[in-house]
Enzyme design. Structure first.
Site, PDB file in Angstrom:
ATOM      1  NE  ARG A 122      -1.811  -0.941  -7.459  1.00 59.18           N
ATOM      2  CZ  ARG A 122      -1.564   0.297  -7.071  1.00 59.18           C
ATOM      3  NH1 ARG A 122      -1.815   1.312  -7.867  1.00 59.18           N
ATOM      4  NH2 ARG A 122      -1.063   0.518  -5.893  1.00 59.18           N
ATOM      5  N   PRO A 123      -6.803  -3.791 -10.448  1.00 57.98           N
ATOM      6  CG  PRO A 123      -8.377  -4.269  -8.791  1.00 57.98           C
ATOM      7  CD  PRO A 123      -6.907  -4.343  -9.094  1.00 57.98           C
TER       8      PRO A 123
END
Ligand SMILES: Cc1cc2nc3c(=O)[nH]c(=O)nc-3n(C[C@H](O)[C@H](O)[C@H](O)COP(=O)(O)OP(=O)(O)OC[C@H]3O[C@@H](n4cnc5c(N)ncnc54)[C@H](O)[C@@H]3O)c2cc1C
Ligand code: SF4
Ligand code: SF4
Lengths: 160, 620
Positions: B301-302
């Site tokens: 996930r960013p």
């Protein structure tokens, strides 16, 4: 000021006036040549610089933070389909020329006139598809994505 | 006044503002409406207007489904986490499932898209971005719009939407003036697609002198999409969700390619990595669900954009600035060095000008980064805009009322920055939204929903008088004073803009308060906005150019008021790094995992606020 116009090069043709997205290149009524009427609304977007047939417009970086003595020049050639930049540093140590293509095709010729393409069928109208889909979507046999096909649901609540 | 009134009648589809969203709408409308009359009204010249006037070096929204890269739902999840959950996932999914066809078309039209020599796929900059030589991006899409439209009116500043007088809450066209001739232009239309772009210059910019034009979003992004829609009584959503950008200092040159492609990274003034040390504190503010460094390597996930801003802002406040972008390693490779410079020349030439002026050679020194003033827009990493219907096959009942991308005003559609809850659409997604709106608008007309529209001369004359009032006001009072700009009866558009920017900055969380605000400040801000509204009735415009600035200011003011109300309504800090509610410094999912929706009553100017449910795309 961001853009300025060289007195000896401008002939007052108005191309820059026509193109500036900020409406700030105007013709001075006394000298009959163009100038930037509102430098603090200039984006240094170079639209006018590229449009001037006489290379009469240049940019001097914003006085708030850019010292004098630099130069970023541009030449855009629609026929050849390229844009060429020259960047010169204040201290003279860097002088770069950078060239990039601006199109791969002759201008406008490969954009369809939608009035002339076949009308969409009723089935197409009732579907979620847009012009030239699903072909342009993937260029293969795949169709438009739907929630059902992907096994997805829209649910209310807190999900991350 | 001697200005003519020019009426363009019997328009089927009127496109207001032809940037990326508007050109997409005009192009596609012709396919679904072969015999329809399609007209564009644009404030500048469509060849170089809007946020893409100077070009782009990347298309930031492309799935690559054709190359087996991503699925639409992947993009929805990405936009969701980046915006801390607050998005319209139906609209996002819909945009994402069509966006590739838009990009493939662009390539066929001649837009140079770079290819990865090894895979043959488009050259990726990051997971969602592809690299282009986009100097002529705007002229190319303008060409497409011209081929479809019956008429393109350049240099028309649209000031108001016209409303149908035979049926409440239905649009009937638009009105504005020609920025060259001064003439009044009336467009009577069955459906209107507003794509007049986002808003810069609402919060005081960091540069206030000559450099005030070097804002990140274009200085001509006057918030007109919002001003027009709010003025017509359309509901708006997520207007509190302004965006702050971490960019190269002063020039605001883009950093996407630097981070993603050139693999440059940031460090503090002492050469240290700083981001990770802020995560524990930040995790307490937003919760582990939104920030969990331990699981990053598993989930990929960013880190949400706002949270990275928060780390940057906090580090500078702790006295360890400035933040540098470490370019010295990457720029030793001549190929990467060239890309670094092309990236600026392709979309923010001013940054190249600044580095040339200050002898910053990123090969030999690491340039400074800063966080910008806030911007109100809906297509980048944020989602301000109108509350629109989604597509029939995706949207839950609360999000669906008949026609895709239709606002809560009948026959009034939006695209690009105008549509709320759809961040990460960027240029390609905005164009795609224009296409979706155009198809829906044609259907709206074909279904007979626009029958019997009536616009009286009274409405036209009333609006006409309003349009020219600043010129009239100036003419009456100018000779009361000897010379200069100080007059007890009017303020100039620039003076009004300065006031707006100052009060937004100080009361609504701009740079000078480090993006901090609270209920007390916001209430004072609202009061001051009302005073300003009264003074906007007394704007003085010396000429037609100033009349343009006057109307841009009025649209910015309407936008700002919505931002202030929304910020007051959401009692939490949802996006640390974009803004902070000092009185509610935590994210609060229990009460605020909802979308905010506002409506300004066009008659009274009163605001009503409501919460709307936030639906998510989840696996069956
Ligand atoms: C510096 C910068 C870098 C970016 N980088 C990228 C990138 O790398 N990749 C990417 O995909 N996207 C990028 N974007 C985002 C992209 O440009 C926008 O998402 C997109 O242009 C939004 O489209 P729009 O149609 O909503 O607005 P715009 O394209 O801004 O169009 C709005 C139009 O409305 C007109 N208008 C405004 N007011 C009025 C009025 N009152 N009457 C009539 N007309 C009016 C304007 O003149 C303009 O033509 C970038 C933007 C900026 C500023
Ligand atoms: S650089 Fe752009 S904004 Fe500045 S004067 Fe030229 S066209 Fe206008
Ligand atoms: S385009 Fe060039 S020559 Fe023509 S008016 Fe502008 S500055 Fe002068």
């Amino acid at each position: 000021m961001p853009t300025f116009v060289y007195m000896t090069r401008c002939d007052g043709c108005g191309q820059c006036v026509d193109i500036c997205p900020s409406d700030i290149m105007h013709i001075d009524t006394t000298v009959r040549r163009a100038y930037n009427i509102e430098p603090n609304m200039c984006w240094e977007c170079y639209s006018c610089v590229k449009a001037c047939p006489h290379n009469a417009i240049d940019v001097r970086g914003y006085a708030d933070f850019a010292p004098l003595g630099h130069s970023v020049r541009v030449r855009r050639d629609e026929e050849k389909g390229i844009v060429a930049w020259r960047i010169m540093f204040r201290n003279g140590k860097k002088d770069m020329t950078l060239i990039a293509p601006i199109t791969t095709k002759p201008w406008g010729q490969h954009i369809p006139k939608l009035k002339e393409v076949d009308a969409p069928s009723k089935e197409m109208r009732d579907s979620q598809l847009l012009y030239n889909e699903p072909k342009y979507l993937r260029f293969d046999e795949g169709g438009l994505h739907t929630l059902e096909a992907a096994g997805l649901k829209m649910k209310q609540g807190v999900f991350y | 006044m001697a200005y003519q009134t020019i009426i363009e009648d019997d328009i089927d589809i009127l496109v207001v503002g032809a940037g990326l969203g508007g050109t997409g709408a005009a192009f596609e409308a012709r396919y679904w409406g072969k015999d329809k009359k399609i007209v564009i009204a644009e404030k500048a010249n469509i060849h170089r207007s809007g946020a893409v006037a100077q070009g782009l070096y990347a298309i930031n929204c492309y799935m690559g489904t054709r190359f087996g890269e991503n699925k639409p739902e992947d993009h929805v999840r990405y936009a969701r986490i980046d915006l801390m959950g607050m998005v319209r996932e139906d609209l996002l999914f819909d945009m994402a499932r069509h966006v590739d066809s838009t990009v493939h078309q662009f390539e066929e039209w001649g837009l140079p898209i770079m290819r990865n020599p090894k895979t043959g796929a488009y050259q990726r900059e990051g997971r969602w971005q592809i690299m282009i030589h986009g100097e002529s991006y705007k002229p190319i899409v303008a060409e497409a719009a011209k081929k479809s439209a019956d008429k393109v009116y350049n240099r028309i500043c649209v000031t108001h939407l016209l409303m149908d007088e035979s049926r409440p809450n239905r649009v009937a066209g638009a009105i504005g003036f020609n920025v060259r001739t001064g003439n009044c232009h009336v467009f009577k239309a069955k459906a209107v697609i507003v794509a007049a772009g986002g808003a810069s210059n609402i919060f005081k910019p960091r540069s206030v002198g000559e450099g005030a034009g070097r804002v990140w979003y274009a200085p001509w992004s006057s918030g007109s999409a919002y001003g027009l829609l709010i003025g017509a009584g359309a509901k708006m959503t997520q207007m509190e969700n302004r965006i702050v950008l971490a960019r190269f200092k002063d020039g605001y040159g883009p950093v996407g390619a630097y981070f993603l492609h050139l693999k440059t990274y940031t460090q503090n003034g002492y050469g240290e990595e700083y981001e990770s040390k802020w995560w524990p504190q930040l995790q307490q503010m937003v919760g582990k669900e939104y920030l969990d460094p331990d699981s990053w390597h598993l989930t990929h996930r960013p880190i949400p954009t706002c949270l990275r801003n928060h780390a940057l802002i906090s580090e500078v406040n702790a006295g360890r600035g400035p933040i540098h972008m470490v370019t010295m390693e990457a720029f030793q490779d001549p190929h990467l060095e060239e890309i670094g410079w092309h990236n600026f020349l392709g979309m923010t030439v001013g940054q190249a000008v600044l580095w040339a002026a200050t002898d910053v050679d990123p090969k030999n020194e690491n340039p400074e980064l800063t966080t910008s003033e806030p911007y109100v827009m809906g297509s980048h990493a944020t989602g301000c805009g109108a509350w629109c219907s989604g597509p029939e096959d995706v949207s839950p009942p609360e999000y669906f009322w008949g026609y895709n991308r239709m606002t809560t005003v009948e026959g009034l559609f939006g695209a690009g920055d105008a549509v709320g809850g759809t961040p990460h659409a960027f240029s390609s997604g905005s164009f795609t939204e224009g296409r979706l709106a155009a198809k829906a608008a044609c259907k709206y007309i074909d279904d007979g929903k626009a029958e019997g529209i009536r616009v009286s001369d009274e409405q036209i004359n009333r609006r006409r008088a309003e349009i020219y009032k600043p010129l009239e006001h100036y003419r009456i009072y100018r000779n009361e004073i000897t010379a200069g700009t100080v007059n007890p009866n009017y303020i100039t558009p620039r003076q009004g803009l300065d006031r707006l920017q100052k009060l937004m900055d100080e009361y609504c969380g701009g740079v000078s308060t480090n993006y901090m605000t609270n209920e007390k400040l916001l209430n004072i801000g609202l009061k001051k906005l009302k005073y300003l509204e009264e003074d906007l009735e007394k704007l003085g415009a010396e000429n037609i150019h100033e009349l343009l600035r006057a109307w841009e200011l009025k649209h910015r003011h309407l936008t700002s008021e919505a931002v202030m109300h929304h910020t007051l309504f959401r009692k939490e800090t949802r996006w640390p790094g974009y803004y902070y509610r000092g009185d509610y410094l935590k994210l609060d999912d229990e009460n605020w995992h909802v979308l905010t929706v506002s409506r300004r009553d066009p008659e009274t100017g009163e605001y009503t606020m409501e919460k709307a449910p936030c639906y998510h795309l989840v696996e069956d």
